[in-house]
Write an enzyme that holds these catalytic residues in place. Structure first.
Site, PDB file in Angstrom:
ATOM      1  N   CYS A  58     -51.595  -4.390 -15.359  1.00 36.45           N
ATOM      2  CA  CYS A  58     -51.539  -3.363 -14.311  1.00 36.45           C
ATOM      3  C   CYS A  58     -52.558  -2.258 -14.575  1.00 36.45           C
ATOM      4  O   CYS A  58     -52.533  -1.609 -15.618  1.00 36.45           O
ATOM      5  CB  CYS A  58     -50.107  -2.845 -14.232  1.00 36.45           C
ATOM      6  SG  CYS A  58     -49.902  -1.123 -13.908  1.00 36.45           S
ATOM      7  N   CYS A  61     -51.346   1.349 -14.913  1.00 37.02           N
ATOM      8  CA  CYS A  61     -50.755   1.618 -16.219  1.00 37.02           C
ATOM      9  C   CYS A  61     -51.835   2.014 -17.209  1.00 37.02           C
ATOM     10  O   CYS A  61     -51.653   2.915 -18.020  1.00 37.02           O
ATOM     11  CB  CYS A  61     -50.030   0.383 -16.744  1.00 37.02           C
ATOM     12  SG  CYS A  61     -48.761  -0.229 -15.646  1.00 37.02           S
TER      13      CYS A  61
END
Ligand SMILES: *[C@@H]1O[C@H](CO)[C@@H](O)[C@H](O)[C@H]1NC(C)=O
Ligand SMILES: *[C@@H]1O[C@H](CO)[C@@H](O)[C@H](O)[C@H]1NC(C)=O
Length: 437
Positions: A58, A61
């Site tokens: 991700c 993230c």
């Protein structure tokens, strides 16, 4: 200096002590602990934890990583009781499940077995404020006028309970339990409040914001928690997509000035116009509207499904994704007021919404906006990616169509089998010929 001390340690102390001191150094520098599925069993019950759940793939993230490190180091250096951790939700899925993580990155806090979900902007200040608020007492007591003034200077919005213990206090505490993720809750005796605050009766709940205050009135305002949830935003504020989303729950309209980042002269004028109206006509519109300005218009562009003019005004209804645009160019405060009245009386039509047609439009719009950057960066790759499934679908359809007539006509099937790419026109002709026979 640290290096010299280290070297002396090496020469004079046994290996075990050395190992311990190294471990100590490592644990001091590790501001963020990696947590796995064993966390819930091994943690101490009283510990407070701030945890980021992430997935290795991700990208949001990854963007959060440096912020998370800063949050960890700052809380550590302030001597905060909050422990900072992170957990790979794909590897430790048990823990992520326990915290009901649905998207990444998710930021949660654990305090006395209660989990608090952070939904604000992913900035160091936003996260630190959240951590300090939730880690502290649920309801902070203000025992002197000086403390009250100090709190007033630090917080844009303060929700205050005044009076002795009562059933209302129970409602107040339970509202605080849920809403502390957003706001600060206080309690204070009557004589601590400024003299000009008039209270018809005690106990009372007040919200202080925008240099003024309002009092909860059960007969008019209904449920205390709902009222606090509506009142917890300042009357005029800078709004980002997280805030806008949170405002959706409260069923108020939001009047926005969509402005350029850095505020050019015209943008500034638009912003000021909204602020002026919000302040001067607070009594008239406060019940129906929030007011603010927004610098990043991506969210609104998605809502409107088109490019938006910057600067401009828009009213949004977030509970159904509807929006309103002024019918004439807004130049003065009076125009803006007419715009709001038009929204309230219904003389300005709502656009957008979340009906079936709008959802289909939104789906098409989203697909288009996702694919467009791919096309502009790599047109050839794009054509290949789009045409490949198209070819496969065409081939599939063709094969299906080719099989179908066999149910009616065995002879035709026999002929067709040998010719893989016979054009369907030819087949139709053959069928009609048969009919004529
Ligand atoms: C207080 O809580 C009780 C129980 O949940 C509820 O019935 C009541 O309506 C609440 N009162 C207010 C003023 O919110
Ligand atoms: C927003 O839309 C919802 C659903 O259509 C409606 O019930 C609500 O009243 C609207 N909000 C306001 C503030 O009118």
């Amino acid at each position: 200096m640290r290096t010299t001390r280290m070297t002396t340690t090496t020469t004079t102390t046994p290996p075990l002590l050395l190992l311990l001191s190294v471990l100590l150094l490592v644990s001091v520098s590790a501001f963020v602990e990696e947590l796995d599925d064993s966390f819930m069993e091994t943690r101490a019950a009283d510990d407070i934890w701030l945890i980021k759940f992430y997935a290795p793939w991700c990208s949001f993230c990854k963007q959060l990583d440096p912020v998370w490190h800063q949050v960890g180091s700052e809380l550590k250096s302030l001597g905060s009781p909050v422990n900072v951790g992170k957990s790979d939700a794909t590897a430790s899925s048990g823990l992520a499940k326990e915290f009901r993580v649905r998207g990444y990155p998710a930021i949660l806090m654990l305090k006395k077995d209660v989990k608090y979900n952070y939904q604000g902007p992913r900035t160091k200040d936003g996260i630190l404020d959240f951590a300090n608020r939730v880690a502290g007492p649920l309801v902070r007591s203000l025992s002197s006028p000086k403390l009250f003034q100090h709190a007033m200077s630090r917080h844009d919005v303060m929700i205050v309970y005044v009076g002795a213990t009562s059933p209302l206090k129970g409602n107040f505490t339970s509202a605080a339990e849920e809403l502390i993720v957003h706001s600060y809750f206080f309690s204070a005796p009557r004589d601590v409040l400024p003299k000009e605050v008039s209270l018809p009766s005690l106990p009372a709940v007040l919200v202080f914001k925008d240099g003024t205050y309002s009092t909860f009135n059960e007969e008019v305002d209904g449920d205390l928690k709902t009222w606090i949830n509506r009142e917890r935003f300042p009357n005029f504020l800078k709004i980002d997509s997280f805030t806008l989303y949170a405002m959706g729950e409260t069923e108020k309209f939001v009047l926005l000035a969509l402005v350029k980042k850095g505020l050019c002269e015209k943008s500034l004028r638009f912003k000021n116009l909204v602020e002026k109206l919000a302040t001067e006509l607070r009594e008239t519109y406060n019940r129906f509207f929030y007011f603010g300005f927004m610098e990043d218009s991506d969210y609104i562009r998605g809502l409107v499904m088109d490019d938006v003019i910057i600067p401009s005004f828009i009213v949004v209804n977030l509970s159904n994704d509807g929006y309103f645009l002024p019918l004439v160019a807004v130049e003065t405060e009076h125009h803006l007021q007419e715009f709001l009245d038009g929204v309230l009386t219904g003389s300005i039509q709502a656009q957008g919404g979340n009906g079936a047609i709008q959802r289909v439009r939104r789906f098409i719009y989203d697909t288009k906006t996702t694919l467009q950057p791919v096309f502009s960066q790599a047109p050839l790759l794009f054509c290949f990616l789009v045409s490949l499934p198209l070819c496969l679908v065409t081939l599939f359809c063709y094969l299906c169509l080719k099989k179908r007539p066999s149910a009616y006509d065995d002879e035709d099937d026999d002929n067709g089998d040998g010719v893989l790419l016979a054009p369907s026109v030819g087949r139709r002709k053959k069928l009609t010929e048969k009919k004529i026979d």
